[in-house]
Design a protein around this motif. Structure first.
Motif, PDB file in Angstrom:
ATOM      1  N   ARG A  14     -30.903  27.146 -16.472  1.00 50.30           N
ATOM      2  CA  ARG A  14     -30.544  28.316 -15.660  1.00 50.30           C
ATOM      3  C   ARG A  14     -30.539  27.981 -14.175  1.00 50.30           C
ATOM      4  N   LEU A  17     -27.424  25.904 -13.411  1.00 50.42           N
ATOM      5  CA  LEU A  17     -26.212  26.716 -13.343  1.00 50.42           C
ATOM      6  C   LEU A  17     -26.178  27.548 -12.071  1.00 50.42           C
ATOM      7  N   LEU A  18     -27.351  28.066 -11.657  1.00 50.29           N
ATOM      8  CA  LEU A  18     -27.402  28.837 -10.413  1.00 50.29           C
ATOM      9  C   LEU A  18     -27.062  27.962  -9.213  1.00 50.29           C
ATOM     10  N   LEU A  20     -25.242  25.293  -9.287  1.00 55.06           N
ATOM     11  CA  LEU A  20     -23.818  24.975  -9.378  1.00 55.06           C
ATOM     12  C   LEU A  20     -22.960  26.124  -8.857  1.00 55.06           C
ATOM     13  N   ALA A  21     -23.345  27.364  -9.198  1.00 51.05           N
ATOM     14  CA  ALA A  21     -22.598  28.525  -8.712  1.00 51.05           C
ATOM     15  C   ALA A  21     -22.705  28.649  -7.189  1.00 51.05           C
ATOM     16  N   LEU A  22     -23.903  28.415  -6.650  1.00 51.10           N
ATOM     17  CA  LEU A  22     -24.071  28.486  -5.195  1.00 51.10           C
ATOM     18  C   LEU A  22     -23.257  27.399  -4.493  1.00 51.10           C
ATOM     19  N   TYR A  23     -23.231  26.216  -5.074  1.00 54.60           N
ATOM     20  CA  TYR A  23     -22.434  25.142  -4.476  1.00 54.60           C
ATOM     21  C   TYR A  23     -20.943  25.474  -4.525  1.00 54.60           C
ATOM     22  N   ALA A  24     -20.485  26.087  -5.635  1.00 62.98           N
ATOM     23  CA  ALA A  24     -19.074  26.462  -5.739  1.00 62.98           C
ATOM     24  C   ALA A  24     -18.707  27.485  -4.667  1.00 62.98           C
ATOM     25  N   LEU A  25     -19.598  28.438  -4.415  1.00 64.13           N
ATOM     26  CA  LEU A  25     -19.338  29.423  -3.357  1.00 64.13           C
ATOM     27  C   LEU A  25     -19.289  28.753  -1.993  1.00 64.13           C
ATOM     28  N   TRP A  26     -20.212  27.839  -1.745  1.00 63.04           N
ATOM     29  CA  TRP A  26     -20.215  27.145  -0.448  1.00 63.04           C
ATOM     30  C   TRP A  26     -18.963  26.283  -0.288  1.00 63.04           C
ATOM     31  N   SER A  28     -16.048  26.781  -1.597  1.00 65.02           N
ATOM     32  CA  SER A  28     -14.873  27.624  -1.373  1.00 65.02           C
ATOM     33  C   SER A  28     -14.735  28.024   0.084  1.00 65.02           C
TER      34      SER A  28
END
Length: 257
Positions: A14, A17-18, A20-26, A28
């Motif tokens: 978990r 994945l969190l 990874l999601a934060l890195y994807a937002l950064w 972008s």
């Protein structure tokens, strides 16, 4: 005795994945991605598609010439790639070849697979000049990397009992390959070849954009002239070619079963 909780949460997963999601937002935000830009692009895309309709097939001779050249590039490069992949796959199989032969052969296969075929096509265009020869050379290298790797892995999965039985008869190495190895991988190898031909038909339309012959060069020239109705005709022809190749490959696979 401590009871274990059923369906215990996997906290490391978990947290990963969190992150990874934060890195994807950064990422972008660093790449300038935004909803406003996406909406603007959709509007421009709609106007671009409107300029492509209706397709213009009046220059069908130029279109047919490019399509035939792409088919020829795909067929020749696939045939050459398959012929070169056969010995490479045999030499790369670690259950047949000694390590001192399998290791460098696998390195050669890895080099063939390392670069995208468009980059390889650019290199061959610089070395050989514009035209179909560069496209054939680029797709031959790509075919070698793909087919030889899969062929070697298929050989490594065969049953060695049949190979040892043929060797026990005193058969020479060539007979061992023909009667002990190839019958076990022949159907899979044919499947690899058919898939590679289908792939090269698609790729041959793309290498032409960098000057390696085929319909890709005609497509790129039409884009530069803002001749979008002819672009639509070329794209529809490419789609029809791929559909026809898919139907043909499906018939061949069904016949070989």
């Amino acid at each position: 005795m401590r009871l274990r909780t059923p369906f215990a949460p996997d906290w490391p997963m978990r947290i990963g994945l969190l992150l990874l999601a934060l890195y994807a937002l950064w990422a972008s935000t660093q790449l300038g991605l935004s909803g406003e830009r996406l909406l603007t692009g959709l509007g421009e895309g709609g106007r671009f598609l409107a300029r492509m309709w209706p397709p213009n097939f009046t220059r069908w001779e130029l279109l047919l010439e490019g399509m035939l050249e792409s088919i020829q590039i795909a067929l020749i490069s696939t045939a050459l790639g398959i012929l070169l992949s056969l010995p490479l796959g045999l030499m790369a199989a670690r259950n047949l070849a000694p390590w001192w032969l399998a290791a460098p052969t696998r390195a050669v296969i890895a080099v063939c697979r390392s670069l995208h075929y468009v980059i390889v096509a650019i290199l061959f265009v610089k070395a050989l000049g514009f035209g179909a020869l560069a496209g054939v050379a680029a797709l031959t290298v790509a075919s070698m990397g793909f087919v030889a790797k899969l062929f070697a892995e298929a050989i490594e999965e065969i049953s060695m009992k049949q190979v040892e039985a043929v060797r026990a008869t005193g058969a020479p190495p060539a007979s061992v390959l023909v009667y002990g190895v190839l019958p076990q991988v022949a159907s899979r190898f044919v499947g690899f070849c058919i898939y590679q031909l289908d792939s090269n038909l698609r790729n041959s339309t793309l290498v032409g954009i960098v000057g390696a012959g085929g319909i890709g060069g005609t497509l790129f020239a039409a884009f530069k002239r803002f001749d979008y109705d002819f672009v639509a005709a070329i794209l529809l022809s490419i789609i029809a070619l791929i559909f026809a190749a898919e139907l043909l490959s499906g018939r061949i696979r069904a016949a070989l079963r």
